[in-house]
Design a protein around this motif. Structure first.
Motif, PDB file in Angstrom:
ATOM      1  N   THR A   1     -22.354 -19.289 -95.562  1.00 24.08           N
ATOM      2  CA  THR A   1     -22.779 -17.964 -95.878  1.00 24.08           C
ATOM      3  C   THR A   1     -23.562 -17.861 -96.937  1.00 24.08           C
ATOM      4  O   THR A   1     -24.793 -17.406 -97.045  1.00 24.08           O
ATOM      5  CB  THR A   1     -21.456 -16.931 -96.367  1.00 24.08           C
ATOM      6  OG1 THR A   1     -20.548 -16.805 -95.144  1.00 24.08           O
ATOM      7  CG2 THR A   1     -22.251 -15.370 -96.675  1.00 24.08           C
TER       8      THR A   1
ATOM      9  N   VAL B   1     -25.127 -13.337-104.660  1.00 26.99           N
ATOM     10  CA  VAL B   1     -25.188 -14.117-103.526  1.00 26.99           C
ATOM     11  C   VAL B   1     -23.590 -14.292-102.704  1.00 26.99           C
ATOM     12  O   VAL B   1     -23.540 -14.014-101.651  1.00 26.99           O
ATOM     13  CB  VAL B   1     -25.699 -15.440-103.635  1.00 26.99           C
ATOM     14  CG1 VAL B   1     -25.597 -16.205-102.182  1.00 26.99           C
ATOM     15  CG2 VAL B   1     -27.359 -15.469-103.955  1.00 26.99           C
TER      16      VAL B   1
ATOM     17  N   LYS C   1     -32.562 -16.631 -96.378  1.00 29.19           N
ATOM     18  CA  LYS C   1     -33.188 -15.424 -96.110  1.00 29.19           C
ATOM     19  C   LYS C   1     -33.892 -14.865 -97.587  1.00 29.19           C
ATOM     20  O   LYS C   1     -34.930 -14.704 -97.526  1.00 29.19           O
ATOM     21  CB  LYS C   1     -32.074 -14.378 -95.753  1.00 29.19           C
ATOM     22  CG  LYS C   1     -31.820 -14.641 -94.246  1.00 29.19           C
ATOM     23  CD  LYS C   1     -30.639 -13.419 -93.768  1.00 29.19           C
ATOM     24  CE  LYS C   1     -30.097 -13.797 -92.533  1.00 29.19           C
ATOM     25  NZ  LYS C   1     -28.801 -12.661 -92.264  1.00 29.19           N
TER      26      LYS C   1
ATOM     27  N   ARG D   1     -27.841 -16.594 -96.673  1.00 27.77           N
ATOM     28  CA  ARG D   1     -28.281 -15.721 -97.518  1.00 27.77           C
ATOM     29  C   ARG D   1     -29.478 -16.228 -98.516  1.00 27.77           C
ATOM     30  O   ARG D   1     -30.494 -15.652 -98.766  1.00 27.77           O
ATOM     31  CB  ARG D   1     -27.056 -15.161 -98.547  1.00 27.77           C
ATOM     32  CG  ARG D   1     -26.154 -14.213 -97.827  1.00 27.77           C
ATOM     33  CD  ARG D   1     -24.965 -13.709 -98.607  1.00 27.77           C
ATOM     34  NE  ARG D   1     -23.990 -12.828 -97.766  1.00 27.77           N
ATOM     35  CZ  ARG D   1     -22.939 -12.455 -98.235  1.00 27.77           C
ATOM     36  NH1 ARG D   1     -22.964 -12.460 -99.557  1.00 27.77           N
ATOM     37  NH2 ARG D   1     -22.048 -11.698 -97.664  1.00 27.77           N
TER      38      ARG D   1
END
Length: 120
Positions: free
Chosen positions: A52, A37, A59, A56
């Motif tokens: 971030t 990740v 999603k 991530r």
């Protein structure tokens, strides 16, 4: 349970018995997932890394949820990756039968069956 665990060689599974064979570096599946990740973020400011990571993971969770929901809607109980891995592992396995099993002692007897004509 303590008796059962006591039968294992502790140097195999205790990190404190490592004797530096792993060069003081131990990874787990979880740390490998986190590394995937965070890939490419190691030189960014911490606030960007956190944002971030959140994006991530968001999603990833949405994608995995959609996959799971579509499989459940199609009445598929297990993931296709899992079923493929099970089938691959079964290819090389001999036909066997468990003839005795004692859950408390974790003892079992496996009998190898000889193939016969028409065995599918």
């Amino acid at each position: 349970m303590a008796d059962w665990v006591g039968r294992f060689r502790k140097e195999i599974w205790h990190q404190h018995c490592d004797s530096r064979r792993r060069f003081r570096h131990m990874t787990t599946n979880l740390s490998e997932c986190i590394n995937a990740v965070l890939k490419g973020t190691q030189y960014l400011p911490i606030s960007v890394i956190v944002r971030t990571t959140y994006e991530r993971l968001q999603k990833l969770f949405i994608t995995k949820d959609r996959e799971a929901q579509s499989q459940l809607a199609a009445r598929i109980r297990f993931s296709q990756r899992l079923l493929a891995a099970i089938e691959k592992n079964r290819e090389g396995i001999q036909k066997m039968r468990v003839t005795h099993y004692d859950r408390r002692a974790s003892v079992f007897v496996v009998e190898k069956l000889e193939p016969f004509e028409g065995w599918g």
